[in-house]
Write a protein that holds these residues in place. Structure first.
Motif, mmCIF file in Angstrom:
data_model
loop_
_atom_site.group_PDB
_atom_site.id
_atom_site.type_symbol
_atom_site.label_atom_id
_atom_site.label_comp_id
_atom_site.label_asym_id
_atom_site.label_seq_id
_atom_site.Cartn_x
_atom_site.Cartn_y
_atom_site.Cartn_z
ATOM 1 N N GLN A 219 1.314 -1.393 -0.553
ATOM 2 C CA GLN A 219 -0.131 0.134 0.065
ATOM 3 C C GLN A 219 0.599 1.053 0.275
ATOM 4 N N ARG A 220 0.599 2.532 -0.618
ATOM 5 C CA ARG A 220 0.875 3.231 -0.783
ATOM 6 C C ARG A 220 -0.015 4.594 -0.937
ATOM 7 N N GLU A 221 0.126 5.798 -0.234
ATOM 8 C CA GLU A 221 -0.694 6.998 -0.295
ATOM 9 C C GLU A 221 -0.156 8.072 -1.239
ATOM 10 N N PHE A 222 -0.920 8.090 -1.657
ATOM 11 C CA PHE A 222 -0.533 8.907 -3.162
ATOM 12 C C PHE A 222 -0.904 10.726 -2.518
ATOM 13 N N THR A 223 -1.211 10.519 -1.629
ATOM 14 C CA THR A 223 -1.827 11.978 -1.891
ATOM 15 C C THR A 223 0.155 13.571 -1.912
ATOM 16 N N LYS A 224 -0.569 14.294 -2.575
ATOM 17 C CA LYS A 224 0.079 15.273 -2.864
ATOM 18 C C LYS A 224 1.349 16.247 -1.260
ATOM 19 N N GLY A 225 2.732 16.066 -2.120
ATOM 20 C CA GLY A 225 3.423 16.371 -0.747
ATOM 21 C C GLY A 225 3.294 15.050 0.335
ATOM 22 N N VAL A 226 3.579 13.416 0.085
ATOM 23 C CA VAL A 226 3.656 12.874 0.460
ATOM 24 C C VAL A 226 4.451 12.037 0.252
ATOM 25 N N THR A 227 6.256 11.661 0.767
ATOM 26 C CA THR A 227 6.717 10.449 0.509
ATOM 27 C C THR A 227 6.287 9.277 -0.578
ATOM 28 N N PRO A 228 7.197 8.894 -1.636
ATOM 29 C CA PRO A 228 6.654 8.395 -2.226
ATOM 30 C C PRO A 228 7.403 6.828 -1.825
ATOM 31 N N GLU A 229 6.503 6.063 -1.222
ATOM 32 C CA GLU A 229 6.992 5.073 -0.014
ATOM 33 C C GLU A 229 5.862 4.183 -0.471
ATOM 34 N N TRP A 230 6.159 2.622 -0.350
ATOM 35 C CA TRP A 230 5.085 1.120 -0.183
ATOM 36 C C TRP A 230 5.120 1.002 0.739
ATOM 37 N N THR A 231 4.610 0.356 1.694
ATOM 38 C CA THR A 231 4.170 -0.763 3.039
ATOM 39 C C THR A 231 3.883 -2.326 2.459
ATOM 40 N N ILE A 232 4.051 -3.455 3.243
ATOM 41 C CA ILE A 232 3.153 -4.861 3.156
ATOM 42 C C ILE A 232 2.782 -4.485 3.853
ATOM 43 N N THR A 233 1.489 -4.437 3.948
ATOM 44 C CA THR A 233 0.036 -4.558 5.076
ATOM 45 C C THR A 233 -0.342 -6.356 4.899
ATOM 46 N N ARG A 234 -0.284 -6.927 3.958
ATOM 47 C CA ARG A 234 -0.481 -8.361 4.768
ATOM 48 C C ARG A 234 0.435 -8.954 4.035
ATOM 49 N N ILE A 235 0.361 -10.289 4.442
ATOM 50 C CA ILE A 235 1.631 -11.433 4.364
ATOM 51 C C ILE A 235 0.308 -13.057 4.834
ATOM 52 N N GLU A 236 0.735 -13.760 3.657
ATOM 53 C CA GLU A 236 0.294 -14.766 3.466
ATOM 54 C C GLU A 236 0.229 -15.482 2.550
ATOM 55 N N HIS A 237 0.877 -17.081 4.036
ATOM 56 C CA HIS A 237 1.940 -18.582 3.594
ATOM 57 C C HIS A 237 1.634 -19.200 3.370
ATOM 58 N N SER A 238 0.491 -19.566 1.836
ATOM 59 C CA SER A 238 -0.313 -20.794 2.162
ATOM 60 C C SER A 238 -0.838 -20.796 3.233
ATOM 61 N N LYS A 239 -0.011 -22.037 4.023
ATOM 62 C CA LYS A 239 -1.187 -22.771 5.413
ATOM 63 C C LYS A 239 -0.686 -22.800 6.501
ATOM 64 N N LEU A 240 1.637 -22.240 6.066
ATOM 65 C CA LEU A 240 1.753 -21.936 7.085
ATOM 66 C C LEU A 240 2.324 -20.553 7.435
ATOM 67 N N LEU A 241 1.146 -20.107 7.306
ATOM 68 C CA LEU A 241 1.113 -17.890 8.475
ATOM 69 C C LEU A 241 -0.154 -17.809 7.137
ATOM 70 N N ASP A 242 -1.080 -17.887 7.556
ATOM 71 C CA ASP A 242 -2.019 -17.506 7.629
ATOM 72 C C ASP A 242 -2.506 -15.524 7.933
#
Length: 242
Positions: A219-242
């Protein structure tokens, strides 16, 4: 210019917040024989090859069937991102950056290096991952790691455009990865996982590996003046880490 209102675009609560991950969209991972398939669940077919008296070794080939609705919708959203938010945005560049982020973050998870996730993964998600990780057996922890050479396929699973009550603009991109792991897992651990004999080492020795899937949302915020950076907000690994 007003952004067209599309189905699937909605407003987030004003309390919505997250940290961010910088993806260098100018960096590419060099991989020969890149597999390109639409964002759908793949069918996996084993192929065998051998020389002389050597035992045949299976090779992995990932193919998929196009879902026209998902393919068209995600392309429309990518067009809107480029037209209204970032004219230099290219999903091909983002995909390569996402693969690097997936390989790096999954390696940190596998090694319990949660401090390394700060600035890359949302803070609230890091806490949840620590709780889940403490309960995993060693083989599961090993299976979380996906080196660049182990990523077999990367697809765009979904794209969303959001607004909060303050008028801030956000984009989320869900990526799906298929990767091989040599971790020893019980046969009934991962539903639908396939087992392959793949060549490894200079002498082409066979090694047993499983094909697993993982979902990472950026996810990334595209509001004017905000630093153009992405962050991971969801991580799922098959049945290992849901």
């Amino acid at each position: 210019m007003a952004l067209p209102v599309l189905r699937g675009c909605y407003r987030l609560p004003s309390t919505f917040s997250f940290t961010r991950l910088v993806l260098n969209e100018g960096i590419f991972l060099s991989r020969s024989g890149k597999i390109r398939i639409p964002a759908s669940s793949p069918a996996v077919r084993p192929y065998s090859s051998g020389r002389g008296g050597q035992k045949p070794v299976q090779k992995v080939m990932v193919v998929g069937i196009t879902n026209p609705f998902i393919w068209f919708r995600t392309r429309i959203y990518c067009f809107l991102i480029r037209a209204y938010f970032d004219r230099e945005f290219r999903i091909e560049d983002f995909t390569e950056g996402a693969k690097q982020a997936f390989s790096h973050v999954s390696g940190l998870l596998s090694r319990s290096q949660f401090e390394g996730l700060e600035g890359l993964v949302a803070k609230d998600l890091i806490g949840k991952l620590q709780e889940k990780f403490s309960l995993l057996p060693l083989s599961y922890k090993k299976a979380l790691s996906a080196g660049p050479e182990e990523i077999m396929c990367t697809t765009l699973a979904d794209v969303g455009i959001y607004y909060d009550d303050d008028g801030r603009k956000f984009v989320s991109i869900l990526m799906r990865f298929w990767y091989l792991t040599s971790a020893r897992l019980p046969d009934d651990t991962v539903e639908g996982a396939r087992i392959f004999q793949v060549a490894s080492g200079a002498e082409g020795e066979a090694e047993t590996k499983r094909l697993l899937t993982a979902n990472y949302e950026f996810q990334r915020e595209f509001t004017k003046g905000v630093t153009p950076e992405w962050t991971i907000t969801r991580i799922e690994h098959s049945k290992l880490l849901d």
